[in-house]
Scaffold this motif. Sequence first.
Motif, PDB file in Angstrom:
ATOM      1  N   TYR A 176       0.821  -1.200   0.000  1.00 56.41           N
ATOM      2  CA  TYR A 176       0.000   0.000   0.000  1.00 56.41           C
ATOM      3  C   TYR A 176       0.859   1.257   0.000  1.00 56.41           C
ATOM      4  O   TYR A 176       1.973   1.276   0.522  1.00 56.41           O
ATOM      5  CB  TYR A 176      -0.898  -0.005   1.244  1.00 56.41           C
ATOM      6  N   CYS A 177       0.265   2.284  -0.573  1.00 57.62           N
ATOM      7  CA  CYS A 177       0.925   3.587  -0.662  1.00 57.62           C
ATOM      8  C   CYS A 177      -0.146   4.627  -0.321  1.00 57.62           C
ATOM      9  O   CYS A 177      -1.136   4.757  -1.052  1.00 57.62           O
ATOM     10  CB  CYS A 177       1.457   3.787  -2.083  1.00 57.62           C
ATOM     11  N   ASN A 178       0.018   5.315   0.804  1.00 57.51           N
ATOM     12  CA  ASN A 178      -1.029   6.205   1.296  1.00 57.51           C
ATOM     13  C   ASN A 178      -0.510   7.608   1.558  1.00 57.51           C
ATOM     14  O   ASN A 178       0.642   7.799   1.964  1.00 57.51           O
ATOM     15  CB  ASN A 178      -1.614   5.649   2.603  1.00 57.51           C
ATOM     16  N   SER A 179      -1.388   8.566   1.368  1.00 60.13           N
ATOM     17  CA  SER A 179      -1.037   9.962   1.612  1.00 60.13           C
ATOM     18  C   SER A 179      -2.280  10.722   2.059  1.00 60.13           C
ATOM     19  O   SER A 179      -3.405  10.312   1.770  1.00 60.13           O
ATOM     20  CB  SER A 179      -0.465  10.588   0.351  1.00 60.13           C
ATOM     21  N   SER A 180      -2.058  11.840   2.722  1.00 60.41           N
ATOM     22  CA  SER A 180      -3.166  12.729   3.049  1.00 60.41           C
ATOM     23  C   SER A 180      -3.337  13.788   1.955  1.00 60.41           C
ATOM     24  O   SER A 180      -4.273  14.585   2.000  1.00 60.41           O
ATOM     25  CB  SER A 180      -2.911  13.422   4.392  1.00 60.41           C
TER      26      SER A 180
ATOM     27  N   THR B 250      -5.995   8.423 -13.288  1.00 61.28           N
ATOM     28  CA  THR B 250      -7.396   8.707 -13.006  1.00 61.28           C
ATOM     29  C   THR B 250      -7.824   8.044 -11.699  1.00 61.28           C
ATOM     30  O   THR B 250      -7.490   6.875 -11.451  1.00 61.28           O
ATOM     31  CB  THR B 250      -8.276   8.169 -14.150  1.00 61.28           C
ATOM     32  N   GLY B 251      -8.571   8.761 -10.866  1.00 59.73           N
ATOM     33  CA  GLY B 251      -9.081   8.186  -9.637  1.00 59.73           C
ATOM     34  C   GLY B 251      -9.884   6.931  -9.914  1.00 59.73           C
ATOM     35  O   GLY B 251     -10.736   6.936 -10.791  1.00 59.73           O
ATOM     36  N   GLY B 252      -9.597   5.850  -9.174  1.00 57.89           N
ATOM     37  CA  GLY B 252     -10.273   4.577  -9.379  1.00 57.89           C
ATOM     38  C   GLY B 252      -9.670   3.717 -10.465  1.00 57.89           C
ATOM     39  O   GLY B 252     -10.111   2.576 -10.677  1.00 57.89           O
ATOM     40  N   GLU B 253      -8.667   4.213 -11.131  1.00 60.42           N
ATOM     41  CA  GLU B 253      -8.060   3.476 -12.247  1.00 60.42           C
ATOM     42  C   GLU B 253      -7.407   2.192 -11.774  1.00 60.42           C
ATOM     43  O   GLU B 253      -6.788   2.149 -10.712  1.00 60.42           O
ATOM     44  CB  GLU B 253      -7.031   4.372 -12.940  1.00 60.42           C
ATOM     45  N   VAL B 254      -7.551   1.152 -12.579  1.00 57.88           N
ATOM     46  CA  VAL B 254      -6.897  -0.134 -12.330  1.00 57.88           C
ATOM     47  C   VAL B 254      -6.075  -0.494 -13.561  1.00 57.88           C
ATOM     48  O   VAL B 254      -6.584  -0.446 -14.685  1.00 57.88           O
ATOM     49  CB  VAL B 254      -7.916  -1.253 -12.040  1.00 57.88           C
ATOM     50  N   LYS B 255      -4.823  -0.825 -13.342  1.00 52.11           N
ATOM     51  CA  LYS B 255      -3.965  -1.276 -14.443  1.00 52.11           C
ATOM     52  C   LYS B 255      -3.348  -2.615 -14.085  1.00 52.11           C
ATOM     53  O   LYS B 255      -2.969  -2.842 -12.930  1.00 52.11           O
ATOM     54  CB  LYS B 255      -2.851  -0.252 -14.732  1.00 52.11           C
ATOM     55  N   LYS B 256      -3.242  -3.458 -15.109  1.00 55.32           N
ATOM     56  CA  LYS B 256      -2.650  -4.779 -14.893  1.00 55.32           C
ATOM     57  C   LYS B 256      -1.409  -4.936 -15.742  1.00 55.32           C
ATOM     58  O   LYS B 256      -1.372  -4.539 -16.914  1.00 55.32           O
ATOM     59  CB  LYS B 256      -3.663  -5.875 -15.213  1.00 55.32           C
ATOM     60  N   LEU B 257      -0.399  -5.541 -15.127  1.00 59.18           N
ATOM     61  CA  LEU B 257       0.856  -5.828 -15.808  1.00 59.18           C
ATOM     62  C   LEU B 257       1.189  -7.268 -15.457  1.00 59.18           C
ATOM     63  O   LEU B 257       1.798  -7.555 -14.429  1.00 59.18           O
ATOM     64  CB  LEU B 257       1.950  -4.875 -15.317  1.00 59.18           C
ATOM     65  N   LYS B 258       0.710  -8.198 -16.307  1.00 58.31           N
ATOM     66  CA  LYS B 258       0.854  -9.645 -16.057  1.00 58.31           C
ATOM     67  C   LYS B 258       0.254  -9.993 -14.705  1.00 58.31           C
ATOM     68  O   LYS B 258      -0.952  -9.862 -14.502  1.00 58.31           O
ATOM     69  CB  LYS B 258       2.320 -10.060 -16.154  1.00 58.31           C
ATOM     70  N   ARG B 259       1.028 -10.394 -13.733  1.00 62.91           N
ATOM     71  CA  ARG B 259       0.494 -10.800 -12.421  1.00 62.91           C
ATOM     72  C   ARG B 259       0.401  -9.627 -11.434  1.00 62.91           C
ATOM     73  O   ARG B 259       0.019  -9.824 -10.281  1.00 62.91           O
ATOM     74  CB  ARG B 259       1.395 -11.892 -11.829  1.00 62.91           C
ATOM     75  N   LEU B 260       0.724  -8.446 -11.876  1.00 63.26           N
ATOM     76  CA  LEU B 260       0.690  -7.268 -11.011  1.00 63.26           C
ATOM     77  C   LEU B 260      -0.533  -6.432 -11.340  1.00 63.26           C
ATOM     78  O   LEU B 260      -0.798  -6.144 -12.514  1.00 63.26           O
ATOM     79  CB  LEU B 260       1.950  -6.435 -11.209  1.00 63.26           C
ATOM     80  N   THR B 261      -1.280  -6.045 -10.303  1.00 62.31           N
ATOM     81  CA  THR B 261      -2.447  -5.194 -10.471  1.00 62.31           C
ATOM     82  C   THR B 261      -2.262  -3.937  -9.639  1.00 62.31           C
ATOM     83  O   THR B 261      -1.996  -4.016  -8.432  1.00 62.31           O
ATOM     84  CB  THR B 261      -3.738  -5.910 -10.039  1.00 62.31           C
TER      85      THR B 261
ATOM     86  N   SER C  84      -2.763   4.332  -3.285  1.00 65.02           N
ATOM     87  CA  SER C  84      -2.639   3.347  -4.353  1.00 65.02           C
ATOM     88  C   SER C  84      -2.251   2.007  -3.739  1.00 65.02           C
ATOM     89  O   SER C  84      -1.722   1.949  -2.614  1.00 65.02           O
ATOM     90  CB  SER C  84      -1.590   3.796  -5.359  1.00 65.02           C
ATOM     91  N   SER C  85      -2.517   0.967  -4.473  1.00 62.54           N
ATOM     92  CA  SER C  85      -2.106  -0.365  -4.028  1.00 62.54           C
ATOM     93  C   SER C  85      -1.532  -1.140  -5.186  1.00 62.54           C
ATOM     94  O   SER C  85      -1.844  -0.882  -6.354  1.00 62.54           O
ATOM     95  CB  SER C  85      -3.291  -1.130  -3.421  1.00 62.54           C
ATOM     96  N   LEU C  86      -0.663  -2.075  -4.823  1.00 67.11           N
ATOM     97  CA  LEU C  86      -0.058  -2.992  -5.789  1.00 67.11           C
ATOM     98  C   LEU C  86      -0.318  -4.407  -5.292  1.00 67.11           C
ATOM     99  O   LEU C  86       0.079  -4.757  -4.169  1.00 67.11           O
ATOM    100  CB  LEU C  86       1.447  -2.733  -5.879  1.00 67.11           C
TER     101      LEU C  86
END
Lengths: 112, 111
Positions: free
Chosen positions: B22-26, B51-62, B72-74
């Motif tokens: 996870y990657c978090n900020s205020s 974009t807010g809510g965007e999901v990107k996939k790179l093989k086994r990484l989301t 953001s999360s990985l």
Amino acid sequence: DAGITQSPRHKVTETGTPVTLRCHQTENHRYMYWYRQDPGHGLRLIHYSYGVKDTDKGEVSDGYSVSRSKTEDFLLTLESATSSQTSVYFCAIKGTTNEKLFFGSGTQLSVL
Amino acid sequence: TQLLEQSPQFLSIQEGENLTVYCNSSSVFSSLQWYRQEPGEGPVLLVTVVTGGEVKKLKRLTFQFGDARKDSSLHITAAQPGDTGLYLCAGFNSGNTPLVFGKGTRLSVIA
């Protein structure tokens, strides 16, 4: 791979001596950055440049100076090295404001 | 000062397991990037989310960008030893402002 070269790759120096690290790019990118990376601190910005002779300080700029007299070269100078400046130094370049950073392979600097 | 907090700081898992970092900020960012760094090398970009809510996939990484563009999360599915490395998130705002980096998550995948 982006054309970015750091030199030297490794350097050992003594406290109080001046040290200059060089970052050279062949991409004609506008933005260049110097970071240091230390355990527990991540990547911290030292100085950056947004054009020839245009530079600005980052969060850990004390004890460091930079120069950019031409697009392709960005020099980082430690005027009088201290042991706290022992670190891995990374240079990075970027073409436009919202593009990704390309990093060099780093310089391992040890100040004894 | 904008800060990005990454968690966990260290993660050691067995091959085949799933994980999320996870990657978090205020603060709000206009975009967020994820980099992976291997020993002795500089970080290399994996993805940029804009974009807010965007999901990107790179093989086994989301990768996901929060709706409010503050976090953001990985997620890695079926981790492999080749996924071992330091994962860094970085936030960007605008203009000449430099990227803000998190301190990273060091992942070790054991065969």
